[in-house]
Every structure is written in structure tokens, then in C-alpha cells.
Motif scaffolding. Structure first.
Motif, PDB file in Angstrom:
ATOM      1  N   TRP A 146       0.835  -1.209   0.000  1.00 50.58           N
ATOM      2  CA  TRP A 146       0.000   0.000   0.000  1.00 50.58           C
ATOM      3  C   TRP A 146       0.870   1.259   0.000  1.00 50.58           C
ATOM      4  O   TRP A 146       0.604   2.203  -0.745  1.00 50.58           O
ATOM      5  N   GLN A 147       1.901   1.264   0.838  1.00 53.27           N
ATOM      6  CA  GLN A 147       2.778   2.434   0.916  1.00 53.27           C
ATOM      7  C   GLN A 147       3.473   2.707  -0.410  1.00 53.27           C
ATOM      8  O   GLN A 147       3.672   3.863  -0.800  1.00 53.27           O
ATOM      9  N   SER A 148       3.844   1.630  -1.115  1.00 54.76           N
ATOM     10  CA  SER A 148       4.491   1.796  -2.410  1.00 54.76           C
ATOM     11  C   SER A 148       3.498   2.249  -3.478  1.00 54.76           C
ATOM     12  O   SER A 148       3.877   2.953  -4.418  1.00 54.76           O
ATOM     13  N   SER A 149       2.239   1.854  -3.313  1.00 50.80           N
ATOM     14  CA  SER A 149       1.210   2.204  -4.300  1.00 50.80           C
ATOM     15  C   SER A 149       0.676   3.609  -4.084  1.00 50.80           C
ATOM     16  O   SER A 149       0.456   4.363  -5.046  1.00 50.80           O
ATOM     17  N   TYR A 150       0.468   3.961  -2.834  1.00 46.06           N
ATOM     18  CA  TYR A 150      -0.109   5.264  -2.486  1.00 46.06           C
ATOM     19  C   TYR A 150       0.746   5.924  -1.410  1.00 46.06           C
ATOM     20  O   TYR A 150       0.375   5.958  -0.228  1.00 46.06           O
ATOM     21  N   PRO A 151       1.915   6.430  -1.790  1.00 49.63           N
ATOM     22  CA  PRO A 151       2.863   6.953  -0.804  1.00 49.63           C
ATOM     23  C   PRO A 151       2.342   8.135   0.005  1.00 49.63           C
ATOM     24  O   PRO A 151       2.852   8.400   1.102  1.00 49.63           O
ATOM     25  N   ASN A 152       1.337   8.821  -0.488  1.00 46.78           N
ATOM     26  CA  ASN A 152       0.817   9.990   0.220  1.00 46.78           C
ATOM     27  C   ASN A 152      -0.438   9.686   1.019  1.00 46.78           C
ATOM     28  O   ASN A 152      -1.061  10.612   1.566  1.00 46.78           O
ATOM     29  N   GLN A 153      -0.799   8.419   1.097  1.00 45.91           N
ATOM     30  CA  GLN A 153      -1.996   8.040   1.840  1.00 45.91           C
ATOM     31  C   GLN A 153      -1.639   7.178   3.044  1.00 45.91           C
ATOM     32  O   GLN A 153      -0.662   6.423   3.017  1.00 45.91           O
ATOM     33  N   GLU A 154      -2.432   7.274   4.051  1.00 47.94           N
ATOM     34  CA  GLU A 154      -2.237   6.450   5.245  1.00 47.94           C
ATOM     35  C   GLU A 154      -2.666   5.015   4.951  1.00 47.94           C
ATOM     36  O   GLU A 154      -3.648   4.781   4.237  1.00 47.94           O
ATOM     37  N   VAL A 155      -1.926   4.060   5.504  1.00 50.28           N
ATOM     38  CA  VAL A 155      -2.264   2.649   5.295  1.00 50.28           C
ATOM     39  C   VAL A 155      -3.567   2.329   6.019  1.00 50.28           C
ATOM     40  O   VAL A 155      -3.688   2.579   7.223  1.00 50.28           O
ATOM     41  N   PRO A 156      -4.559   1.790   5.316  1.00 43.68           N
ATOM     42  CA  PRO A 156      -5.842   1.472   5.962  1.00 43.68           C
ATOM     43  C   PRO A 156      -5.732   0.199   6.807  1.00 43.68           C
ATOM     44  O   PRO A 156      -4.740  -0.529   6.725  1.00 43.68           O
ATOM     45  N   PRO A 157      -6.739  -0.077   7.602  1.00 43.66           N
ATOM     46  CA  PRO A 157      -6.778  -1.363   8.309  1.00 43.66           C
ATOM     47  C   PRO A 157      -6.721  -2.520   7.312  1.00 43.66           C
ATOM     48  O   PRO A 157      -7.086  -2.360   6.145  1.00 43.66           O
ATOM     49  N   LEU A 158      -6.283  -3.675   7.773  1.00 42.95           N
ATOM     50  CA  LEU A 158      -6.118  -4.816   6.867  1.00 42.95           C
ATOM     51  C   LEU A 158      -7.451  -5.323   6.317  1.00 42.95           C
ATOM     52  O   LEU A 158      -7.466  -6.048   5.325  1.00 42.95           O
ATOM     53  N   LYS A 159      -8.541  -4.950   6.956  1.00 41.29           N
ATOM     54  CA  LYS A 159      -9.869  -5.227   6.422  1.00 41.29           C
ATOM     55  C   LYS A 159     -10.590  -3.894   6.287  1.00 41.29           C
ATOM     56  O   LYS A 159     -11.067  -3.328   7.258  1.00 41.29           O
ATOM     57  N   SER A 160     -10.611  -3.417   5.052  1.00 39.38           N
ATOM     58  CA  SER A 160     -11.193  -2.105   4.780  1.00 39.38           C
ATOM     59  C   SER A 160     -11.600  -2.027   3.321  1.00 39.38           C
ATOM     60  O   SER A 160     -10.958  -2.621   2.446  1.00 39.38           O
ATOM     61  N   ASP A 161     -12.661  -1.276   3.053  1.00 41.31           N
ATOM     62  CA  ASP A 161     -13.087  -1.079   1.669  1.00 41.31           C
ATOM     63  C   ASP A 161     -12.042  -0.347   0.841  1.00 41.31           C
ATOM     64  O   ASP A 161     -12.082  -0.389  -0.401  1.00 41.31           O
ATOM     65  N   SER A 162     -11.091   0.309   1.521  1.00 38.62           N
ATOM     66  CA  SER A 162     -10.052   1.038   0.799  1.00 38.62           C
ATOM     67  C   SER A 162      -9.214   0.120  -0.080  1.00 38.62           C
ATOM     68  O   SER A 162      -8.659   0.554  -1.099  1.00 38.62           O
ATOM     69  N   TRP A 163      -9.099  -1.158   0.301  1.00 34.95           N
ATOM     70  CA  TRP A 163      -8.281  -2.089  -0.481  1.00 34.95           C
ATOM     71  C   TRP A 163      -8.873  -2.330  -1.868  1.00 34.95           C
ATOM     72  O   TRP A 163      -8.153  -2.691  -2.807  1.00 34.95           O
ATOM     73  N   LYS A 164     -10.175  -2.121  -2.010  1.00 34.26           N
ATOM     74  CA  LYS A 164     -10.801  -2.283  -3.325  1.00 34.26           C
ATOM     75  C   LYS A 164     -10.246  -1.268  -4.323  1.00 34.26           C
ATOM     76  O   LYS A 164     -10.242  -1.518  -5.524  1.00 34.26           O
ATOM     77  N   GLU A 165      -9.785  -0.129  -3.801  1.00 36.18           N
ATOM     78  CA  GLU A 165      -9.215   0.907  -4.665  1.00 36.18           C
ATOM     79  C   GLU A 165      -7.997   0.390  -5.421  1.00 36.18           C
ATOM     80  O   GLU A 165      -7.737   0.795  -6.553  1.00 36.18           O
ATOM     81  N   MET A 166      -7.255  -0.529  -4.798  1.00 39.34           N
ATOM     82  CA  MET A 166      -6.061  -1.100  -5.420  1.00 39.34           C
ATOM     83  C   MET A 166      -6.401  -2.225  -6.379  1.00 39.34           C
ATOM     84  O   MET A 166      -5.567  -2.623  -7.190  1.00 39.34           O
ATOM     85  N   GLY A 167      -7.615  -2.733  -6.289  1.00 34.91           N
ATOM     86  CA  GLY A 167      -8.010  -3.802  -7.201  1.00 34.91           C
ATOM     87  C   GLY A 167      -8.156  -5.153  -6.539  1.00 34.91           C
ATOM     88  O   GLY A 167      -8.100  -6.179  -7.224  1.00 34.91           O
ATOM     89  N   TRP A 168      -8.332  -5.153  -5.207  1.00 36.75           N
ATOM     90  CA  TRP A 168      -8.706  -6.392  -4.545  1.00 36.75           C
ATOM     91  C   TRP A 168     -10.214  -6.511  -4.634  1.00 36.75           C
ATOM     92  O   TRP A 168     -10.939  -5.521  -4.669  1.00 36.75           O
ATOM     93  N   GLN A 169     -10.725  -7.730  -4.640  1.00 33.24           N
ATOM     94  CA  GLN A 169     -12.142  -7.936  -4.918  1.00 33.24           C
ATOM     95  C   GLN A 169     -13.034  -7.685  -3.720  1.00 33.24           C
ATOM     96  O   GLN A 169     -14.239  -7.533  -3.877  1.00 33.24           O
ATOM     97  N   GLY A 170     -12.450  -7.656  -2.542  1.00 32.65           N
ATOM     98  CA  GLY A 170     -13.228  -7.393  -1.349  1.00 32.65           C
ATOM     99  C   GLY A 170     -12.453  -6.519  -0.385  1.00 32.65           C
ATOM    100  O   GLY A 170     -11.386  -5.993  -0.707  1.00 32.65           O
ATOM    101  N   CYS A 171     -12.973  -6.392   0.809  1.00 30.95           N
ATOM    102  CA  CYS A 171     -12.330  -5.541   1.811  1.00 30.95           C
ATOM    103  C   CYS A 171     -11.165  -6.250   2.499  1.00 30.95           C
ATOM    104  O   CYS A 171     -10.406  -5.622   3.229  1.00 30.95           O
ATOM    105  N   ASP A 172     -11.009  -7.551   2.266  1.00 27.86           N
ATOM    106  CA  ASP A 172      -9.936  -8.330   2.876  1.00 27.86           C
ATOM    107  C   ASP A 172      -9.059  -8.934   1.772  1.00 27.86           C
ATOM    108  O   ASP A 172      -9.417  -9.937   1.162  1.00 27.86           O
ATOM    109  N   PRO A 173      -7.914  -8.347   1.494  1.00 26.14           N
ATOM    110  CA  PRO A 173      -7.056  -8.839   0.402  1.00 26.14           C
ATOM    111  C   PRO A 173      -6.618 -10.286   0.570  1.00 26.14           C
ATOM    112  O   PRO A 173      -6.348 -10.969  -0.421  1.00 26.14           O
TER     113      PRO A 173
END
Length: 316
Positions: A146-173
Motif C-alpha cells: 500500500w505504501q508503495s502504491s499510495y505513498p501519500n496516503q495512510e495505510v488502511p486497516p487490513l480489512k477495509s473497503d479502501s483495499w478495493k481501490e487497489m483492485g482487490w475484490q473485497g475488503c480483505d485482500p
């Protein structure tokens, strides 16, 4: 202008496959757990296969690494090698690899250097590691991605809808790795760190005319890892594909040959995607065409390192 330069330019523009040359894919293994789309395009793919099939009898020879070191001892040691193979001895790995010839059912002995042998063992150890969301080092790896993908954003919890932004299919990669294993996460991190411009371009889909229903970036990356493992026959005792044998040669020049090949394959997939104006449900078909193109480039006689591949230009 050298011959290699001329040919490389021709190949580099050939994301759609040449009309007059065909390299037989090595045993297209249907994914045991396809992560995207479906496989309803097999009839179309078969048509592509039939139109491009050519007779390999006159133009293929298997690559014999260090063949001269075996010729003098072949007659005497042949029975010993067969016995060792039957016992499944690990020591055989460094001395003999058997592969099916493209033109016959005979086996050609391949001799690995100690360096290649060691690197292949290390790679196979990586393949055995499954992703486990309960392991702290695996959690840290996700955060690193996440840090490498979005260096200016805070790392979300490991179960979060934010992970869908990266292209994971659900909130839990962790639920998306399946057949890809931990190495697929390592591949994504390596891509982000070593080729950040190409990585960001694919992550944000910033090049080309994109489909309304795009492939999810992260899950596509897991699929690319899985495809490479199958194509190179890395989970078999002995590679049965020409691409697998050629890859063993690349390991001698590049310890990170698999990771670098992954980055190239991902860029090739995106190029195929754009060239075919594909959408989500065509992902598996595009992945198959990407595999064909990659096998074709690995079969080129003057490829002795990852940097010799025509598609290497795509990541730099």
C-alpha cells in the motif's frame, strides 16, 4: 543497425501476435482457481491456435545448457541417472533435468551450474509459502504494498473497503491470493519498487483507451504470478516446456529473473488488453494471449538474459 535491433523493434510492436509465426504454448493449464472472468472463450482461442500452428519439425532445437559436459559421460551414466530419477533424489536436480522435446517424446539432458541450481531451489522455496493473513510478516508486506502504491496516503486497516481501490475484490485482500501464494504479493512489491513508473501507470490505468469495466489491478497481478508458475513448470520436478528450460538459463544471469519476468508479463498483459479493447469478462483470454507472446519471446535464440527480451522495453 544490428540484426537484433531490427528484430527487436518488430517484436516490440507485436502485442497482438504475428500473423506468420506461431510458438506452441506449453500445455495451457486451466487455472484451478480462476480469479477473474470466465473461460467461455475457449472456442475462439482454439480458432486462434489453429490458424497460427506451424510445423516445428524443421525449425526447433531444445536448448542444451552445458551439453558438452554430459556427452563424454552420457553412455556410462545413463542408467545411473534413470535410477536416480526413479528414486526422486534431490541431488539429480543439479545434474539432470529432463524435458519433453517439441518434436518427439525423447528427453534431452540439461546440466545446471551450481549457481542456477541454488537459485532454482530458492525460487521453489518461495513458491511453497502460502499467504497467511495471521502472520505479521505477511501483514507487513501488505502494508508495504500500500505504501508503495499510495505513498501519500495512510495505510488502511487490513480489512477495509479502501483495499478495493487497489483492485482487490473485497475488503480483505487475504481472500484473493489463493493459488498465487505469498510470492504473488512479493511480485507486486518488487514491481512497485523497481519499476515505479510502469507500476503506477498500470495501477491507475493512465495509458490508453480503457474499458468501462476494467480488470482489477491487484487481483490481475496474482493471476500473472500464477500463470508464470504454470508456464515455467516450476512446480514440476523437471520442466516439460521450452519456456521452462529457457528460464533456467536466465537464472544464471539474474537472481531475480522470475520477479523481472513478472513485471514484463504484467506490462504485456495490459498492452494486450488495450490492443484488444477487452473488458472484464475477457480477462482469462487476454492472459492466454499474453502467455503465447511471452513464450514466443523466450524462444528467441539470442535471449540470454531478461534484458534481451523485446518486451523488456515496456517496463523501462
Amino acid at each position: 543497425m544490428t540484426t537484433r535491433t531490427i528484430r527487436r523493434r518488430l517484436h516490440h510492436g507485436d502485442v497482438d501476435g504475428r500473423k506468420s509465426e506461431y510458438v506452441e504454448p506449453s500445455r495451457f493449464d486451466v487455472q484451478n482457481e480462476p480469479l477473474l472472468g470466465n473461460d467461455n472463450h475457449s472456442d475462439h482461442y482454439k480458432g486462434y491456435d489453429d490458424r497460427h500452428r506451424q510445423d516445428w519439425d524443421d525449425k526447433t532445437k531444445e536448448v542444451d545448457l552445458h551439453w558438452t559436459c554430459l556427452l563424454s559421460n552420457l553412455t556410462v551414466q545413463w542408467s545411473q541417472w534413470l535410477a536416480s530419477i526413479a528414486r526422486g533424489s534431490g541431488s539429480v536436480l543439479g545434474r539432470l533435468l529432463s524435458l519433453s522435446s517439441i518434436t518427439s517424446e525423447q528427453y534431452v539432458p540439461i546440466c545446471l551450474t551450481p549457481l542456477q541450481e541454488e537459485r532454482l531451489r530458492n525460487l521453489r522455496r518461495r513458491l511453497k509459502v502460502r499467504f497467511d493473513g495471521s502472520h505479521l510478516d505477511h501483514q507487513d508486506a501488505l502494508k508495504q504494498l500500500w505504501q508503495s502504491s499510495y505513498p501519500n496516503q495512510e495505510v488502511p486497516p487490513l480489512k477495509s473497503d479502501s483495499w478495493k481501490e487497489m483492485g482487490w475484490q473485497g475488503c480483505d485482500p487475504s481472500t484473493d491470493f489463493r493459488g498465487g501464494g505469498f510470492i504473488s504479493l512479493e511480485n507486486l512489491i518488487y514491481f512497485a519498487k523497481n519499476y515505479p513508473n510502469s507500476f503506477q501507470m498500470l495501477l491507475h490505468k493512465s495509458e490508453g483507451r480503457r474499458a468501462e469495466w476494467e480488470y482489477p489491478f491487484a487481483v490481475a497481478g496474482v493471476n500473472v504470478s500464477f500463470m508464470l508458475i504454470q508456464m515455467l513448470d516450476l512446480q514440476s520436478d523437471f520442466p516439460s516446456s521450452k519456456a521452462g528450460v529457457r528460464f533456467l538459463g536466465l537464472l544464471g544471469n539474474d537472481e531475480k529473473a522470475f520477479d523481472n519476468l513478472y513485471c514484463i508479463a504484467f506490462c504485456m498483459l495490459d498492452a494486450q488488453w488495450l490492443a484488444r479493447h477487452a473488458s472484464y469478462m475477457e480477462f482469462n483470454e487476454v492472459l492466454k494471449f499474453t502467455r503465447i507472446q511471452l513464450e514466443r519471446e523466450l524462444a528467441l535464440e539470442d535471449v540470454t538474459s531478461i534484458k534481451d527480451l523485446p518486451a523488456y522495453n515496456m517496463i523501462i
